[in-house]
Design an enzyme around this catalytic site. Structure first.
Site, PDB file in Angstrom:
ATOM      1  N   GLN A 172      20.116  74.295  63.548  1.00  0.00           N
ATOM      2  CA  GLN A 172      20.066  72.829  63.644  1.00  0.00           C
ATOM      3  C   GLN A 172      20.553  72.161  62.353  1.00  0.00           C
ATOM      4  OE1 GLN A 172      16.188  70.830  64.087  1.00  0.00           O
ATOM      5  NE2 GLN A 172      16.979  70.078  66.026  1.00  0.00           N
ATOM      6  N   GLU A 201      44.381  51.416  45.464  1.00  0.00           N
ATOM      7  CA  GLU A 201      44.576  50.211  46.298  1.00  0.00           C
ATOM      8  C   GLU A 201      43.308  49.356  46.319  1.00  0.00           C
ATOM      9  OE1 GLU A 201      47.286  50.017  49.402  1.00  0.00           O
ATOM     10  OE2 GLU A 201      48.471  51.728  48.708  1.00  0.00           O
TER      11      GLU A 201
HETATM   12  N1  COS Z   1      46.653  37.164  50.295  1.00  0.00           N
HETATM   13  C1  COS Z   1      47.429  36.186  49.768  1.00  0.00           C
HETATM   14  N2  COS Z   1      47.117  35.526  48.626  1.00  0.00           N
HETATM   15  C2  COS Z   1      45.982  35.874  48.009  1.00  0.00           C
HETATM   16  C3  COS Z   1      45.129  36.865  48.496  1.00  0.00           C
HETATM   17  C4  COS Z   1      45.488  37.511  49.696  1.00  0.00           C
HETATM   18  N3  COS Z   1      44.733  38.477  50.231  1.00  0.00           N
HETATM   19  N4  COS Z   1      44.080  37.014  47.666  1.00  0.00           N
HETATM   20  C5  COS Z   1      44.256  36.120  46.687  1.00  0.00           C
HETATM   21  N5  COS Z   1      45.412  35.428  46.891  1.00  0.00           N
HETATM   22  C6  COS Z   1      45.947  34.352  46.061  1.00  0.00           C
HETATM   23  C7  COS Z   1      44.895  33.277  45.938  1.00  0.00           C
HETATM   24  O1  COS Z   1      45.002  32.347  47.018  1.00  0.00           O
HETATM   25  C8  COS Z   1      45.231  32.638  44.640  1.00  0.00           C
HETATM   26  O2  COS Z   1      46.325  31.746  44.787  1.00  0.00           O
HETATM   27  P1  COS Z   1      46.223  30.222  44.228  1.00  0.00           P
HETATM   28  O3  COS Z   1      46.004  30.364  42.750  1.00  0.00           O
HETATM   29  O4  COS Z   1      47.535  29.647  44.609  1.00  0.00           O
HETATM   30  O5  COS Z   1      45.053  29.629  44.925  1.00  0.00           O
HETATM   31  C9  COS Z   1      45.748  33.815  43.794  1.00  0.00           C
HETATM   32  O6  COS Z   1      46.157  34.806  44.740  1.00  0.00           O
HETATM   33  C10 COS Z   1      44.690  34.362  42.870  1.00  0.00           C
HETATM   34  O7  COS Z   1      43.597  34.759  43.667  1.00  0.00           O
HETATM   35  P2  COS Z   1      42.161  35.035  43.047  1.00  0.00           P
HETATM   36  O8  COS Z   1      41.730  33.842  42.265  1.00  0.00           O
HETATM   37  O9  COS Z   1      41.286  35.518  44.155  1.00  0.00           O
HETATM   38  O10 COS Z   1      42.473  36.211  42.010  1.00  0.00           O
HETATM   39  P3  COS Z   1      41.522  37.086  41.118  1.00  0.00           P
HETATM   40  O11 COS Z   1      42.167  37.245  39.805  1.00  0.00           O
HETATM   41  O12 COS Z   1      40.116  36.583  41.197  1.00  0.00           O
HETATM   42  O13 COS Z   1      41.620  38.544  41.831  1.00  0.00           O
HETATM   43  C11 COS Z   1      40.986  40.351  43.244  1.00  0.00           C
HETATM   44  C12 COS Z   1      41.128  38.829  43.064  1.00  0.00           C
HETATM   45  C13 COS Z   1      39.893  40.918  42.346  1.00  0.00           C
HETATM   46  C14 COS Z   1      40.592  40.516  44.710  1.00  0.00           C
HETATM   47  C15 COS Z   1      42.333  41.021  42.957  1.00  0.00           C
HETATM   48  O14 COS Z   1      42.646  40.972  41.581  1.00  0.00           O
HETATM   49  C16 COS Z   1      42.387  42.464  43.403  1.00  0.00           C
HETATM   50  O15 COS Z   1      42.575  42.741  44.589  1.00  0.00           O
HETATM   51  N6  COS Z   1      42.264  43.398  42.444  1.00  0.00           N
HETATM   52  C17 COS Z   1      42.445  44.811  42.730  1.00  0.00           C
HETATM   53  C18 COS Z   1      43.858  45.186  42.521  1.00  0.00           C
HETATM   54  C19 COS Z   1      44.168  46.483  43.186  1.00  0.00           C
HETATM   55  O16 COS Z   1      43.826  46.712  44.327  1.00  0.00           O
HETATM   56  N7  COS Z   1      44.861  47.335  42.451  1.00  0.00           N
HETATM   57  C20 COS Z   1      45.267  48.586  42.946  1.00  0.00           C
HETATM   58  C21 COS Z   1      46.752  48.639  42.933  1.00  0.00           C
HETATM   59  S1  COS Z   1      47.401  49.913  43.919  1.00  0.00           S
HETATM   60  S2  COS Z   1      46.958  51.547  42.997  1.00  0.00           S
END
Ligand code: COS
Length: 389
Positions: A278, A362
């Site tokens: 199990q 990512e």
């Molecule tokens: N689609 C389209 N636009 C987006 C979006 C999305 N999913 N998410 C955010 N935006 C836009 C916002 O609308 C904002 O635009 P405006 O300034 O014109 O309003 C801009 O992007 C900045 O967004 P936000 O203020 O949310 O940015 P932050 O710096 O707070 O970052 C996170 C948000 C933390 C979610 C982001 O930096 C992130 O995803 N980080 C991880 C990066 C990652 O995955 N790296 C791995 C790379 S591959 S190995």
């Protein structure tokens, strides 16, 4: 509600399963041991249409949907997660953003070789000082006549040493801190210098490289989408890319379950197959249940994207959950195999090493939670109701 795959989705899944079982899976342990990037596999996948599954036919792709694409990623990743990530980054993070944000000329020029697998694509966002805080990147693109001069360093670029086409992000507005000053560029291999190939815990059949650009001149037509709107390109790209990584995680978890199940049906202790105990049955049942849940989250996010609905939160949920399931399933597979699981004689230890990165790249699991919680706490959160209802 319809949980059935279409005939086309089933056919593409079967094609990917066949190539995974015959040409990828049997070699995966060797590629892992030798840290070998199996370039010939991507040529073959290109011939089969699997390097551009969801790219329109007129741009050289197979013209199938995003659900078909994630089904392919699961099959490839079940056989070899390194092959899975190579195809995932190539498609989601390099080819599709050019399809979505490129001009007619950029689409016609860059997409067909990528979709046919004649060129491999890469995504260069992360830098030594800018990972989760992607908006703080410091690579710069300075206007130079009708083009740009780009300088900076990029880190952990999947496919970096083998790619011909790079989607690269640079700051075009040095006066603006954060996400708003960033633009996206489409570059060729000759624009970037590969400075280092990374040594990793797992995914040894994939390439992860550091890049440098030293005042590299590119023409104005290399700018993708609008100047200073590159961060939105990056985020939209990752919204889709995370669904692909969720699918990769599901593939790894399924491989772990398959290995544990086969072993449990063979191995005898105390005069019985261990599958009769199990303790083992419960592990297999939990793994199967979690994998089914992860797969449904992933397919639902893929369906939302295909149907044109918002899918960023659903993709984040799928990746958050599926990556945890992959880590847990691969740990449990090792436990079922006992001492054998800890050796290279069986693939369970490879699944364990490969699974961990799905909680990191990512967007880490912590970033996925930020994406989910931000949306949840908005006054008008869609997630108080089922999406797309
Ligand atoms: N689609 C389209 N636009 C987006 C979006 C999305 N999913 N998410 C955010 N935006 C836009 C916002 O609308 C904002 O635009 P405006 O300034 O014109 O309003 C801009 O992007 C900045 O967004 P936000 O203020 O949310 O940015 P932050 O710096 O707070 O970052 C996170 C948000 C933390 C979610 C982001 O930096 C992130 O995803 N980080 C991880 C990066 C990652 O995955 N790296 C791995 C790379 S591959 S190995």
């Amino acid at each position: 509600m319809d949980f059935a795959l279409t005939e086309e989705q089933r056919e593409i899944q079967a094609l990917a399963r066949e190539v995974a079982d015959t040409e990828i899976g049997p070699n995966a342990s060797e590629w892992d041991r030798e840290h070998r990037f199996p370039g010939e596999v991507f040529t073959k996948l290109g011939e089969l249409g699997l390097m551009g599954v969801c790219v329109p036919e007129e741009l050289g792709g197979a013209g199938a949907d995003f659900v078909s694409y994630v089904l392919v990623l699961e099959e490839l990743s079940r056989a070899d997660a390194g092959v899975g990530v190579t195809v995932a980054v190539h498609t989601s993070a390099a080819t599709l953003p050019i399809v979505s944000f490129g001009t007619e000329e950029q689409r016609a020029r860059f997409v067909p070789p990528l979709a046919r697998g004649e060129a491999i694509g890469a995504f260069a966002l992360t830098e030594p000082g800018s990972g989760s805080d992607a908006g703080s990147l410091r690579t710069t693109a300075v206007p130079d006549g009708d083009g740009w001069r780009i300088s900076g360093s990029k880190q952990w670029c999947t496919n970096g040493s083998h790619a011909s086409t790079f989607l690269l992000f640079a700051r075009t507005d040095p006066a603006t801190e954060g996400a708003r000053g960033v633009s996206a560029f489409v570059l060729d291999a000759e624009h970037v210098e590969v400075t280092r190939e990374e040594e990793k815990l797992g995914l040894h059949s994939s390439s992860t490289a550091d890049l440098r650009l030293d005042s590299v001149r590119v023409d104005g037509d290399r700018l993708l989408h609008e100047e200073r709107n590159g961060f939105a390109v990056a985020m939209a790209t990752l919204d889709g890319g995370r669904i692909g990584i969720a699918s990769q995680a599901v593939g790894i978890a399924q491989a772990a379950l398959d290995t544990a199940r086969a072993y449990a049906l063979e191995r005898e202790q105390f005069g019985r197959k261990i599958a009769e105990f199990q303790a083992i049955r419960f592990k297999l049942a939990d793994m199967a249940t979690e994998i089914a849940a992860a797969r449904q989250l992933t397919l639902r996010a893929a369906w939302l994207k295909q149907a044109g609905f918002p899918h960023g939160v659903e993709g984040a949920m799928a990746k958050l959950f599926a990556s945890k399931v992959a880590v847990r399933a691969s740990q449990e597979a090792i436990q079922v195999l006992g001492g054998y699981g800890y050796t290279r004689e069986f693939p369970a230890e490879r699944y364990y090493r490969d699974a961990k990165i799905t909680e990191i790249y990512e967007g880490t699991s912590e970033i996925q939670r930020i994406v989910i919680a931000r949306d949840l706490l908005q006054a008008a959160s869609r997630h108080l109701e089922p999406a797309a209802s």
